[in-house]
Write an enzyme that holds these catalytic residues in place. Structure first.
Site, PDB file in Angstrom:
ATOM      1  N   HIS A  57       0.827  -1.224   0.000  1.00 29.35           N
ATOM      2  CA  HIS A  57       0.000   0.000   0.000  1.00 29.35           C
ATOM      3  C   HIS A  57       0.853   1.262   0.000  1.00 29.35           C
ATOM      4  CE1 HIS A  57      -4.087  -1.579   0.357  1.00 29.35           C
ATOM      5  NE2 HIS A  57      -3.576  -2.556   1.086  1.00 29.35           N
ATOM      6  N   GLY A 154      -4.774 -11.443  -4.125  1.00 32.57           N
ATOM      7  CA  GLY A 154      -3.631 -10.572  -3.863  1.00 32.57           C
ATOM      8  C   GLY A 154      -2.383 -10.957  -4.634  1.00 32.57           C
ATOM      9  N   SER A 156      -2.357 -10.494  -7.909  1.00 31.19           N
ATOM     10  CA  SER A 156      -2.490  -9.666  -9.109  1.00 31.19           C
ATOM     11  C   SER A 156      -2.998 -10.400 -10.324  1.00 31.19           C
ATOM     12  CB  SER A 156      -1.161  -9.012  -9.471  1.00 31.19           C
ATOM     13  OG  SER A 156      -0.883  -8.087  -8.498  1.00 31.19           O
ATOM     14  N   ASP A 201       1.793  -3.763  -9.569  1.00 30.87           N
ATOM     15  CA  ASP A 201       1.482  -5.065 -10.153  1.00 30.87           C
ATOM     16  C   ASP A 201       1.829  -5.116 -11.626  1.00 30.87           C
ATOM     17  OD1 ASP A 201      -1.649  -5.155  -8.288  1.00 30.87           O
ATOM     18  OD2 ASP A 201       0.441  -5.171  -7.669  1.00 30.87           O
ATOM     19  N   TYR A 257      -9.902  -0.666  -0.177  1.00 30.41           N
ATOM     20  CA  TYR A 257      -8.764  -0.216  -0.977  1.00 30.41           C
ATOM     21  C   TYR A 257      -8.850   1.271  -1.351  1.00 30.41           C
ATOM     22  CZ  TYR A 257      -4.993  -0.124  -4.301  1.00 30.41           C
ATOM     23  OH  TYR A 257      -3.822   0.193  -4.940  1.00 30.41           O
TER      24      TYR A 257
END
Ligand code: NG1
Ligand code: MG
Length: 504
Positions: A57, A154, A156, A201, A257
């Protein structure tokens, strides 16, 4: 140097390490394609998933991150045909085949009110055509997809699919752009799905080098440094363990998010004001303003630390800026309302909404916990630069792996306590893993479920995985099949980035 997307045709190409391991998968996809469309594909586009080792993050805060591409990937076999319609099938028949036509104005309509798997392809298709601009009438495409990245955990899968769709559309239209242009295109166009993500990502998926993790810097410009893990007689390995808690970012974004993105954006705006940074500086007018941009502007007037070695310079800067952020946000330990933020900034709430794009990415929260989000972001950025330094130190002793593991454990604690993007299952699986001997264990990706990543010794891998099966999966998910378990927890190593596979 602006590298191009590798185009491989031989099985022994360094980028085709997956073909060697998964040649059969390419063969099966080709046969399924012939079955569906009656002819061989012209090429197969490939874009891998990624696991983020550390740096969570903070890509959308402008700070460096440390992911690596993994072997699981997205393949799209393509044949160019007359006309301008696109047909997209999936080897996984759970995803029903779709067809859409190019539309001159919007390229293609993406209805995000329905969570349709083809929307990710449409994002990439539209992004690619916007990037190659000079194609007035795009080609018709017959496509068949085979994705092996577990979905919404998670790793991607979404970005692998979007990146793969971008390079497939570009190649089909004869305009395969450079890696960096593909990354920029993919980051922007994945946002059409409704999440306001960073660029980690897509960069990892497109630009990863074989056998290396990537230290990815986003500002002042995108820069990817391949970093090899310390290699010793008893090598280390990374195990990915899925909590089986599905966290579909496109669905939970307004409370999870996208809310976190807004908290760090507004935090950066308020910090810039608190530090009396000149409004007219270019970096402060960047859209969006990030914590990294504020830190760079604060030190822009030249400081003695320019002569310091990188980690010391980062340590001094991040520590100094965090102290100032804490002195600002500590007044509201329970968080700020949007009105309080707007008042502090001296602007209207609607102006603020436009500034941080909540008009496009709505959020649901009464209070923004700016203190805690800033404490995570700045401390996580420092852990990333320290992690790279340890990897590059040349030290291969146990202390080195303990140091790497400690940084990962601190990251997990910060994600749980400060950024609040963990969940009970992630906390439990990390606790079990550490007791089972991992050097470090943490969530990976957006969090709120999904996968965890564990740093262990390779020779302890089998017993480590057996312990997690025993202590976590058999207890919480006794109904999992052997095959589901194999996809739930697995060891992985750095894989290569995206490429196009053309037939001999
Ligand atoms: P995942 O969970 O893989 O979708 C998301 C973001 C990343 C990054 C991580 C958290 C997108 C496409 N991906 O990854 O940019 O912010 O969360 O570190 O938004
Ligand atoms: Mg994603």
């Amino acid at each position: 140097m602006d590298h191009s997307i590798p185009v491989v045709s031989a099985l022994n190409d360094v980028y085709a390490d997956n073909l060697l391991q998964h040649g059969a998968r390419y063969q099966a996809l080709t046969e399924a394609f012939i079955e569906m469309y009656g002819a061989k594909p012209d090429f197969i586009a490939r874009a891998p998933g990624r696991v983020n080792i550390i740096g969570e993050h903070i890509d959308y805060c402008g700070f460096p991150v440390f992911p690596m591409a993994i072997v699981p990937d997205c393949l799209i076999a393509v044949k160019v045909v007359d006309g301008s319609s696109v047909k997209l099938g999936n080897v996984n028949t759970k995803f029903v085949a779709r067809q859409f036509d190019y539309q001159p104005d919007t390229m293609v309509n993406i209805d995000t009110s329905v969570h349709d798997w083809v929307n990710y392809f449409k994002c990439g298709y539209r992004g690619a055509l916007e990037a190659i601009a000079d194609v007035s009438s795009p080609v018709g495409m017959q496509c068949l997809m085979d994705g092996s990245v577990p979905i919404s955990v998670g790793l991607s899968s979404s970005s692998a699919f979007v990146c793969c769709s971008v390079i497939a559309t570009m190649r089909a239209n004869g305009r395969l752009l450079s890696q960096k242009r593909v990354v920029e295109t993919s980051v922007v166009c994945e946002r059409y799905i409704g999440t306001n993500g960073g660029g980690m990502d897509q960069t990892a998926s497109i630009m990863s080098q074989p056998q290396s993790a990537s230290f990815i810097e986003f500002s002042p410009k995108l820069c990817v440094t391949p970093v090899r893990f310390p290699s010793t007689a008893s090598p280390i390995a990374f195990v990915i363990a899925n909590t089986m808690v599905v966290s579909d970012k496109a669905v939970t974004a307004p409370t999870n998010y996208n809310l976190r993105v807004v908290e760090t954006r507004i935090g950066a705006l308020m910090l810039a004001k608190h530090l009396n940074l000149s409004k007219n500086s270019a970096c402060l007018n960047a859209d969006p303003l990030t914590f990294k941009a504020v830190m760079d502007e604060f030190f822009a007037s030249g400081h003695l630390d320019d002569l310091d070695p990188p980690v010391l310079k980062w340590t001094k800067r991040l520590t100094a800026i965090l102290e100032r952020a804490e002195s600002l946000f500590v007044t509201h330990p329970q968080g700020f309302t949007l009105d309080e933020c707007a008042d502090y900034l001296g602007i209207g709430v609607h102006d603020l909404a436009r500034l941080v794009h909540t008009d496009r990415f709505p959020i649901h929260a009464d209070r923004l916990k700016l203190l805690q989000r800033a404490q995570h972001a700045f401390s996580e950025a420092l852990r990333v630069v320290k992690f790279r330094q340890v990897c590059e130190s040349g030290d291969t002793s146990d202390e080195c792996f303990i140091a790497l593991g400690d940084l990962m454990n601190q990251s997990q604690d910060s994600c749980r306590d400060l950024f609040e993007c963990s969940c009970p299952e992630l906390d439990e699986i990390c606790m079990i893993a550490r007791k089972a001997g991992s050097f470090g264990s943490r969530l990976t990706g957006a969090g709120w479920g999904g996968c965890s990543v564990h740093l262990i010794r390779l020779d302890g891998c089998d017993s480590f995985i057996a312990t997690l099966k025993q202590e976590y999966y058999f207890k919480r998910f006794p109904e999992l099949s052997v095959d589901e378990l194999e996809h739930a927890i697995f060891a992985t190593s750095p894989s290569s980035g995206a490429f196009i596979y053309v037939f001999n």
